[in-house]
Design a protein around this motif. Structure first.
Motif, mmCIF file in Angstrom:
data_model
loop_
_atom_site.group_PDB
_atom_site.id
_atom_site.type_symbol
_atom_site.label_atom_id
_atom_site.label_comp_id
_atom_site.label_asym_id
_atom_site.label_seq_id
_atom_site.Cartn_x
_atom_site.Cartn_y
_atom_site.Cartn_z
ATOM 1 N N ASN A 24 -0.482 -11.383 -0.090
ATOM 2 C CA ASN A 24 -1.668 -11.041 -0.866
ATOM 3 C C ASN A 24 -1.335 -10.700 -2.304
ATOM 4 O OD1 ASN A 24 -3.315 -10.992 1.620
ATOM 5 N ND2 ASN A 24 -2.054 -9.213 2.091
ATOM 6 N N PHE B 73 -3.219 -9.969 -6.361
ATOM 7 C CA PHE B 73 -4.449 -9.499 -6.978
ATOM 8 C C PHE B 73 -4.338 -9.556 -8.503
ATOM 9 C CE2 PHE B 73 -5.968 -7.304 -3.119
ATOM 10 C CZ PHE B 73 -4.791 -7.188 -2.409
ATOM 11 N N TYR C 56 -6.245 -7.458 -11.580
ATOM 12 C CA TYR C 56 -7.150 -6.401 -12.010
ATOM 13 C C TYR C 56 -7.206 -6.394 -13.530
ATOM 14 C CZ TYR C 56 -6.786 -4.105 -7.398
ATOM 15 O OH TYR C 56 -6.832 -3.800 -6.051
ATOM 16 N N GLN D 70 -7.814 -3.379 -16.507
ATOM 17 C CA GLN D 70 -7.846 -1.934 -16.675
ATOM 18 C C GLN D 70 -8.425 -1.610 -18.034
ATOM 19 O OE1 GLN D 70 -3.985 -0.051 -16.611
ATOM 20 N NE2 GLN D 70 -4.824 1.997 -16.483
ATOM 21 N N LEU E 139 -9.454 0.592 -12.657
ATOM 22 C CA LEU E 139 -9.024 -0.760 -12.301
ATOM 23 C C LEU E 139 -10.180 -1.482 -11.619
ATOM 24 C CD1 LEU E 139 -6.266 0.799 -12.563
ATOM 25 C CD2 LEU E 139 -5.393 -0.827 -10.894
ATOM 26 N N LEU F 19 -3.616 -6.466 -15.004
ATOM 27 C CA LEU F 19 -2.572 -6.059 -14.071
ATOM 28 C C LEU F 19 -2.557 -6.979 -12.860
ATOM 29 C CD1 LEU F 19 -3.146 -2.189 -14.004
ATOM 30 C CD2 LEU F 19 -1.495 -3.450 -15.363
ATOM 31 N N ILE G 111 0.900 -7.294 -2.259
ATOM 32 C CA ILE G 111 0.971 -6.402 -1.108
ATOM 33 C C ILE G 111 1.310 -7.207 0.127
ATOM 34 C CG2 ILE G 111 -1.461 -6.555 -0.430
ATOM 35 C CD1 ILE G 111 -1.433 -3.540 -0.038
ATOM 36 N N SER H 133 1.769 -0.912 3.743
ATOM 37 C CA SER H 133 2.527 -0.735 2.504
ATOM 38 C C SER H 133 1.589 -0.662 1.309
ATOM 39 C CB SER H 133 3.503 -1.889 2.324
ATOM 40 O OG SER H 133 2.810 -3.115 2.267
ATOM 41 N N PRO H 134 2.041 -0.054 0.238
ATOM 42 C CA PRO H 134 1.194 0.091 -0.944
ATOM 43 C C PRO H 134 1.234 -1.153 -1.824
ATOM 44 C CG PRO H 134 3.267 1.159 -1.329
ATOM 45 C CD PRO H 134 3.324 0.629 0.075
ATOM 46 N N LEU H 135 0.366 -1.185 -2.798
ATOM 47 C CA LEU H 135 0.384 -2.236 -3.815
ATOM 48 C C LEU H 135 1.608 -2.067 -4.713
ATOM 49 C CD1 LEU H 135 -3.276 -2.408 -5.140
ATOM 50 C CD2 LEU H 135 -2.026 -4.255 -4.055
ATOM 51 N N PHE I 240 2.744 -3.190 -8.501
ATOM 52 C CA PHE I 240 2.140 -3.682 -9.732
ATOM 53 C C PHE I 240 3.172 -4.259 -10.691
ATOM 54 C CE2 PHE I 240 -2.286 -2.482 -9.671
ATOM 55 C CZ PHE I 240 -2.349 -1.520 -8.686
ATOM 56 N N GLY I 241 2.711 -5.207 -11.499
ATOM 57 C CA GLY I 241 3.491 -5.655 -12.635
ATOM 58 C C GLY I 241 3.291 -4.709 -13.813
ATOM 59 N N ASN I 242 3.983 -4.983 -14.903
ATOM 60 C CA ASN I 242 3.905 -4.112 -16.079
ATOM 61 C C ASN I 242 2.630 -4.289 -16.891
ATOM 62 O OD1 ASN I 242 6.258 -2.688 -15.730
ATOM 63 N ND2 ASN I 242 7.499 -4.118 -16.898
#
Lengths: 113, 115
Positions: B31, B33, B35, B37, B43, B90, B94, B102-104, B106-108
């Motif tokens: 998965n 995503f 987003y 921000q 988000l 962003l 996951i 497990s958590p997401l 993220f990229g920078n």
């Protein structure tokens, strides 16, 4: 619709003050809960998470959160903040069986030295 | 450790340009995503993908499209950039599955400015 509410949008504290950031979610069933933190100029990272078991969850850097099912809440706490805790904090909720989390609008925390 | 890499940290584009934002993850996550921000709005989910070539609209898909030709790569496309698309974007991934817990990751982020 499913939602996550963070009631404090901006919080300003002095070092050594205690912190509590509110988070409420709207799901009625099983839910996984998270707090993410974004330090200035850095990417979002996981602070702590709750999936099941002990409702008091301890995370990194002295943070903890308490899941209170009856109040649909997952408030973040730290007994004594430091200047380095200045960041944006996001609460997120994930219904059981789903992989699409919903985020709150975030709380900007500024800690004065 | 999971790594989510967004190809650009800062991007400046002109109104009407077609913009590609690239994201690559190295942990074989199903998965992914996108987003955006924005201050005071938190988000907001634009699109997500749960498998190669599969995509679903999020909360604010208007003006965007996505592409997922390979499992590790998820691209966000602004067909004709507008100034109201100036934002921080962003990417996240996951692990999926029935026993997901497990958590997401993220990229920078990519800070896009449309002038």
């Amino acid at each position: 619709a499913q939602s996550v509410s963070q009631h404090n949008h901006h919080v300003i504290l002095s070092e050594a003050a205690s912190l509590e950031l509110g988070c409420n979610y709207s799901y009625g069933g099983t839910v996984n809960l998270f707090w993410y933190v974004q330090y200035p100029g850095q990417h979002l990272q996981l602070l702590l998470k709750y999936f099941s078991g002990d409702p008091l969850v301890k995370g990194i850097k002295g943070f903890e959160a308490e899941f209170i099912k009856s109040k649909f809440s997952f408030n973040l706490r730290k007994p004594s903040v430091q200047w380095s805790d200045t960041a944006e904090y996001f609460c997120a909720a994930l219904p059981g069986g789903s992989y699409i989390p919903t985020f709150g609008r975030g709380t900007s925390l500024i800690v004065h030295p | 450790d999971v790594k989510v890499t967004q190809s650009s940290r800062y991007l400046v584009k002109r109104t009407g340009e077609k913009v590609f934002l690239e994201c690559v993850q190295d942990m074989d996550h199903e998965n992914m995503f996108w987003y955006r921000q924005d201050p005071g709005l938190g988000l907001r989910l634009i699109y997500f993908s749960y498998d190669v070539k599969m995509k679903e609209k999020g909360d604010i898909p208007e003006g965007y499209s996505v592409s997922r030709e390979k499992k590790e790569r998820f691209s966000l496309i602004l067909e004709s950039a507008s100034t109201n698309q100036t934002s921080m974007y962003l990417c996240a991934s996951i692990q999926g599955g029935i026993s997901y817990n497990s958590p997401l990751h993220f990229g920078n982020g990519t800070r896009l400015t449309v002038t």
